[in-house]
Design a protein around this motif. Sequence first.
Motif, PDB file in Angstrom:
ATOM      1  N   LEU A  33       0.824  -1.214   0.000  1.00  0.00           N
ATOM      2  CA  LEU A  33       0.000   0.000   0.000  1.00  0.00           C
ATOM      3  C   LEU A  33       0.854   1.258   0.000  1.00  0.00           C
ATOM      4  CD1 LEU A  33      -2.912  -0.908   2.431  1.00  0.00           C
ATOM      5  CD2 LEU A  33      -3.119  -0.321   0.014  1.00  0.00           C
ATOM      6  N   LEU A  34       1.955   1.226   0.725  1.00  0.00           N
ATOM      7  CA  LEU A  34       2.820   2.407   0.813  1.00  0.00           C
ATOM      8  C   LEU A  34       3.607   2.669  -0.460  1.00  0.00           C
ATOM      9  CD1 LEU A  34       4.215   2.060   4.452  1.00  0.00           C
ATOM     10  CD2 LEU A  34       2.621   3.788   3.581  1.00  0.00           C
ATOM     11  N   ILE A  41      -2.152   5.565  -8.206  1.00  0.00           N
ATOM     12  CA  ILE A  41      -3.021   6.748  -8.126  1.00  0.00           C
ATOM     13  C   ILE A  41      -2.415   7.906  -8.911  1.00  0.00           C
ATOM     14  CG2 ILE A  41      -3.963   8.495  -6.548  1.00  0.00           C
ATOM     15  CD1 ILE A  41      -4.189   6.200  -4.458  1.00  0.00           C
ATOM     16  N   ILE A  42      -1.124   8.125  -8.754  1.00  0.00           N
ATOM     17  CA  ILE A  42      -0.457   9.206  -9.495  1.00  0.00           C
ATOM     18  C   ILE A  42      -0.579   8.973 -10.994  1.00  0.00           C
ATOM     19  CG2 ILE A  42       1.773  10.276 -10.003  1.00  0.00           C
ATOM     20  CD1 ILE A  42       2.508   9.757  -7.029  1.00  0.00           C
ATOM     21  N   TYR A  93      -3.752  -5.602  -4.200  1.00  0.00           N
ATOM     22  CA  TYR A  93      -4.161  -5.112  -5.514  1.00  0.00           C
ATOM     23  C   TYR A  93      -5.682  -5.172  -5.660  1.00  0.00           C
ATOM     24  CZ  TYR A  93      -5.059  -5.048 -10.512  1.00  0.00           C
ATOM     25  OH  TYR A  93      -5.568  -4.758 -11.751  1.00  0.00           O
ATOM     26  N   LEU A  94      -6.267  -6.309  -5.281  1.00  0.00           N
ATOM     27  CA  LEU A  94      -7.716  -6.463  -5.417  1.00  0.00           C
ATOM     28  C   LEU A  94      -8.483  -5.465  -4.553  1.00  0.00           C
ATOM     29  CD1 LEU A  94      -8.119 -10.325  -5.633  1.00  0.00           C
ATOM     30  CD2 LEU A  94      -8.603  -8.642  -7.423  1.00  0.00           C
ATOM     31  N   ALA A  95      -8.002  -5.220  -3.350  1.00  0.00           N
ATOM     32  CA  ALA A  95      -8.661  -4.245  -2.477  1.00  0.00           C
ATOM     33  C   ALA A  95      -8.614  -2.849  -3.097  1.00  0.00           C
ATOM     34  CB  ALA A  95      -8.006  -4.245  -1.099  1.00  0.00           C
ATOM     35  N   ALA A  96      -7.451  -2.464  -3.600  1.00  0.00           N
ATOM     36  CA  ALA A  96      -7.313  -1.146  -4.222  1.00  0.00           C
ATOM     37  C   ALA A  96      -8.147  -1.065  -5.501  1.00  0.00           C
ATOM     38  CB  ALA A  96      -5.854  -0.856  -4.518  1.00  0.00           C
ATOM     39  N   PHE A 100     -10.986   1.566  -6.912  1.00  0.00           N
ATOM     40  CA  PHE A 100     -10.820   2.277  -8.186  1.00  0.00           C
ATOM     41  C   PHE A 100     -11.975   1.974  -9.143  1.00  0.00           C
ATOM     42  CE2 PHE A 100      -5.957   1.917  -7.471  1.00  0.00           C
ATOM     43  CZ  PHE A 100      -5.991   2.971  -6.577  1.00  0.00           C
ATOM     44  N   VAL A 101     -12.393   0.714  -9.211  1.00  0.00           N
ATOM     45  CA  VAL A 101     -13.493   0.336 -10.102  1.00  0.00           C
ATOM     46  C   VAL A 101     -14.792   0.984  -9.628  1.00  0.00           C
ATOM     47  CG1 VAL A 101     -14.945  -1.618 -10.803  1.00  0.00           C
ATOM     48  CG2 VAL A 101     -12.455  -1.780 -10.988  1.00  0.00           C
ATOM     49  N   ALA A 102     -15.026   0.988  -8.334  1.00  0.00           N
ATOM     50  CA  ALA A 102     -16.241   1.619  -7.797  1.00  0.00           C
ATOM     51  C   ALA A 102     -16.271   3.110  -8.136  1.00  0.00           C
ATOM     52  CB  ALA A 102     -16.324   1.416  -6.285  1.00  0.00           C
TER      53      ALA A 102
END
Length: 150
Positions: A33-34, A41-42, A93-96, A100-102
């Motif tokens: 995550l870090l 995101i960038i 990855y799946l959590a992020a 992002f998809v939502a």
Amino acid sequence: MTDHHADPLDTINAVLPGRWDWQALRAGATVALLFAIPLTIIAAVVDSESGALNALFFFGAMFGFILGGGCAAWVQRAGTPMSHGVVSAASTYLAAQTVFVAIRLAGGDTVNWFSVFFTLGLVSVAGMFGGVLGNRLQQRGFVPSAARQQ
């Protein structure tokens, strides 16, 4: 008297003992995550037409998933470094991607599902590579500081 500040991972370990070192998975996910997610995101914010810049963000994020998988593999105590590397990287990855998809769907944008799942495969390979690296650290006697204190 009950402890109101019990670690939720202790509860998970009591219910699902054995295969998974949940603290190691959490450590790997935190590292991923870090390092990986901010670059993702960038890249989405910049949305560059430059292939070189997009590649830089992509490989930077993959390196973050390798680090996260490697961390999970290195600190795990269940004897399954590869599994911990892959699960840590892929679950992060799946959590992020879920978020992002939502956001894309809420904004009326389309989602390239092939890209999402293709990248999941690449992230899993990155987690496996991290698992190999974390396992090598363990084999060479490099021990996490938390394990040295025990």
